[in-house]
Each structure stands twice: as C-alpha cells, then as structure tokens.
Design a protein around this motif. Structure first.
Motif, PDB file in Angstrom:
ATOM      1  N   ILE A   1       0.838  -1.199   0.000  1.00 28.30           N
ATOM      2  CA  ILE A   1       0.000   0.000   0.000  1.00 28.30           C
ATOM      3  C   ILE A   1       0.875   1.251   0.000  1.00 28.30           C
ATOM      4  O   ILE A   1       0.620   2.219  -0.723  1.00 28.30           O
ATOM      5  CB  ILE A   1      -0.955   0.013   1.213  1.00 28.30           C
ATOM      6  N   ALA A   2       1.945   1.241   0.820  1.00 26.79           N
ATOM      7  CA  ALA A   2       2.860   2.388   0.879  1.00 26.79           C
ATOM      8  C   ALA A   2       3.522   2.617  -0.482  1.00 26.79           C
ATOM      9  O   ALA A   2       3.682   3.768  -0.926  1.00 26.79           O
ATOM     10  CB  ALA A   2       3.921   2.160   1.958  1.00 26.79           C
ATOM     11  N   LEU A   3       3.903   1.553  -1.157  1.00 23.85           N
ATOM     12  CA  LEU A   3       4.515   1.684  -2.480  1.00 23.85           C
ATOM     13  C   LEU A   3       3.506   2.183  -3.513  1.00 23.85           C
ATOM     14  O   LEU A   3       3.862   2.946  -4.412  1.00 23.85           O
ATOM     15  CB  LEU A   3       5.104   0.339  -2.919  1.00 23.85           C
ATOM     16  N   TYR A   4       2.274   1.754  -3.380  1.00 17.16           N
ATOM     17  CA  TYR A   4       1.218   2.265  -4.257  1.00 17.16           C
ATOM     18  C   TYR A   4       1.032   3.764  -4.043  1.00 17.16           C
ATOM     19  O   TYR A   4       0.755   4.508  -4.991  1.00 17.16           O
ATOM     20  CB  TYR A   4      -0.076   1.506  -3.969  1.00 17.16           C
ATOM     21  N   ILE A   5       1.208   4.216  -2.812  1.00 16.75           N
ATOM     22  CA  ILE A   5       1.159   5.649  -2.516  1.00 16.75           C
ATOM     23  C   ILE A   5       2.308   6.365  -3.221  1.00 16.75           C
ATOM     24  O   ILE A   5       2.129   7.436  -3.812  1.00 16.75           O
ATOM     25  CB  ILE A   5       1.214   5.894  -0.994  1.00 16.75           C
ATOM     26  N   VAL A   6       3.506   5.786  -3.159  1.00 19.57           N
ATOM     27  CA  VAL A   6       4.664   6.364  -3.850  1.00 19.57           C
ATOM     28  C   VAL A   6       4.374   6.499  -5.342  1.00 19.57           C
ATOM     29  O   VAL A   6       4.642   7.552  -5.958  1.00 19.57           O
ATOM     30  CB  VAL A   6       5.918   5.493  -3.618  1.00 19.57           C
TER      31      VAL A   6
END
Length: 388
Positions: A245-250
């Motif tokens: 999810i954090a990488l999708y935010i990036v």
C-alpha cells in the motif's frame, strides 16, 4: 486558458479527486483481498482486466451519445453515480469471483462517464493549453488516489480496521464526489443529425493510427495489481499488506506530481515526443520488475512506474483530442478509451497466466515487449503533430 474554463476543469478535477480517494482506498487492497478469499493470479487478472475491458464498450457508446445529443454533463453524472452505488457491494464479496463481478459493474460507471468528461476538459481548453488542461485534471484525480491510499494504510496499520470495513467506508465517501459536479457547466454542441449509430469512419487516418499504437501499448499495460502483488511477495505478515500500500502511494505521488509538467511539456515539444518518453519509461519499469528481486529496488521502480503514467495518461488524451474534430470529440475519445480498454482484458489475462504458469518475471517481460512494439508503431505510423 480562460478563467471560466479553468474553473470548470478544477470542478471536474475535484469530482475525480473525491472519486479516486474512494476508489484508491479500495484498489491497493483489492489484490490482497482477492488473495485472502483464495484467488490466484488468473483471478487477479480477471479483476484487473474484465471490468475495464467490457465496460470500455460503453465509452465509445456514451461518447457518441454525447455528440448526438450535444450535451455531456448528464452522462458524466450518471457514470459517477452508478460507480458509487456498485462500490457498496465490495464488502459483501465472499470469493474472488464475486470481486470480479462487482468490479465489472463498478467499471461500467467509468465507461459511461469517461469520454463525455474528457470531451468537457478538451472543450474548456485550446490546443496550445490542452496538455496542461488534461495534466491538471489527471493531477487532481491522482491526488485523490494518493489520499485514498494513505487513508487505507492508516486505517489498516494504525487503527486496525478490517479490509471489509475499509471497503464500506470507501463506498460511502464516493457519493460526495457528486457535490462539485453539480456546479460544472455543461458545454453544448450542435446535436449531430441522423442516426446515433457509431460514425468511426469520420475519424481521420492519423487518429486511427494513433489509436492503433496506444492499443498495442495497452496489450502490455496490465493491471497495477500485479505490481502490488509482486511487492507483497517480498514481505510477510502485516508488512505484506502495509508495504505494498505504501509503495502504491509512492506510485501515485509521482504520478500526480508529474502529470502537469508532462502535459505542459507536450504542449511545447509535441505530443508524439512526450508519449514516446512515457512508453519508454514504462518499458524500463517492466524490465526492472523482471530483473530485480531486492526489496530495496521497489521504491525507485514504483517511482518510475508513476512517472511513466504521468506522461502517458494526459498526453494520450490530449493527442486524441487534438486530432479529432470538435463535433466528433466524444466519439473519438470514446473510441480511444474503448480500444485501449478492450486490450486490458487480454493484457491482464496474459499477465495472470504467465504469473501462474511461468514466473513473475515473464509477466513483466510481456509488458516490456508490448511497450517496445508500441514505441515502434508510434515512430513508424504516426506523424508529429498536435500541441506543436
């Protein structure tokens, strides 16, 4: 760009922002939710491609209808409303195939609204500012995606909400997108005479060649779900949910920050050159995902993925708008979205098959090959033009 046009683009952008805030509370969870329900790579591929592909037929139909009746806003409203209603069903899913069916109905709303909405954005700008106009809209759209992903991460990591609860909250938020849409000014055109049947023959040969090139690219532009799923395989337990999810935010942050500069750049250097940059960035993204298995490489690769979308999304739409006559712009944009959207099903099914039957590397090499083919088609078949 006149102030009146900018105001309407910002209102449409606000509608998209809230919709994507809702959608992207759901999207990074969806492949993980499918996996928790027992679905594999093929089910993920179906969820990522079936809804987009079949609902794409609605894009050309709704675009054509908006040309025939000379009005856009009503179809835009209907599309956003129907998607919001469909999202209420996600928390009720009991299997991966339930998710596939629900996503199909949710994507139908996108099929109804996309071409008329893009025709509105094109009408609010001129050819010399159209790349910037689409860039602004895509930036606001993607800002909503960033906020939605961040909210989903906080709710699941900090507050410990279940995925089903987050899906329900996201669905409720989606209805608030209708508020700014109420204030959007419709752009009326002269209704087309004759039958409402599709008039694809009215599209120029240059535009048809561009749509061919973008469709070849779409055959390898499989669902984001495979990028998220690949990231999840490198972690365990709670990190297998939180880190993707954090990488999708990036990805979405880079996407949002790059759309306006990329669109504006295409206003100056030409759509073709700008689109070649986007396709090239996606090629290197896929090669990177195929070759590297280090968790530390995920951050730059997701950034590169976001940058490629920042170039591709606004420039493709501006390019199509430039090459279409104003009275057929809804039809042209609908045809473009339909052709690209129909390609997403075989793209994601192929990606899922390669993922299950061969390896994750084969999936990403498929994407690299398709993007390279699209680059060749764009160079050889489409002349420079639009935004120059």
């Amino acid at each position: 760009m006149a102030r009146r046009g900018m105001t309407n683009i910002l209102l449409l952008g606000a509608t998209s922002l809230i919709t994507d805030l809702s959608s992207d509370m759901i999207m990074p969870l969806l492949p993980l939710f499918i996996a928790s329900l027992g679905g594999g790579g093929v089910v993920v591929g179906l969820a990522g491609g079936l809804g987009d592909s079949l609902s794409s037929l609605l894009k050309v139909v709704s675009g054509r209808i908006s040309d025939v009746i000379g009005r856009r806003k009503l179809l835009v409203l209907l599309g956003y409303l129907s998607s919001s209603v469909a999202k209420l069903l996600f928390p009720l899913a009991q299997s991966g195939y339930d998710v596939v069916a629900i996503r199909f109905f949710e994507r139908m709303g996108k099929g109804i609204r996309t071409a008329p909405r893009d025709a509105l954005v094109a009408a609010y700008s001129t050819e010399s500012t159209r790349g910037k106009g689409f860039g602004i809209h895509r930036a606001m759209d993607t800002t909503g995606a960033v906020l939605g992903s961040v909210l989903a991460l906080l709710l699941i990591w900090v507050f410990g909400f279940s995925m089903r609860t987050i899906l329900l909250m996201a669905a409720i938020i989606g209805f608030f997108a209708l508020l700014p849409l109420y204030f959007v000014e419709d752009v009326k055109t002269s209704p087309l005479s004759g039958s409402s049947r599709l008039a694809l023959a009215g599209l120029s040969p240059q535009l048809k060649r561009l749509i061919l090139a973008t469709t070849l690219f779409a055959l390898g532009n499989f669902s984001y779900m495979f990028f998220v799923l690949r990231a999840s395989t490198l972690f365990s337990e709670r990190l297998a949910i939180a880190v993707p999810i954090a990488l999708y935010i990036v990805f979405n942050i880079v996407y949002a920050l790059s759309t306006i500069p990329a669109g504006s750049l295409s206003d100056r250097i030409g759509r073709k050159r700008g689109l070649l940059v986007g396709y090239g960035l996606f090629f290197f993204t896929c090669v990177g995902f195929a070759l590297f298995s280090s968790a530390w490489m995920l951050v730059p690769l997701f950034m590169l993925y976001g940058l490629s979308y920042g170039f591709i999304e606004p420039i493709e739409r501006a390019y199509v708008s430039d090459l279409a006559r104003s009275e057929l712009r809804g039809t042209a944009l609908g045809t473009f979205h339909a052709s690209v959207g129909l390609a997403t099903l075989p793209a994601s099914l192929m990606a899922g098959f390669l993922w299950d039957a061969v390896s994750y590397s084969a999936t990403f090499l498929w994407g690299a090959c398709a993007s390279f083919t699209a680059i060749c088609a764009l160079v050889l078949l489409v002349r420079d033009g639009g935004g120059q």
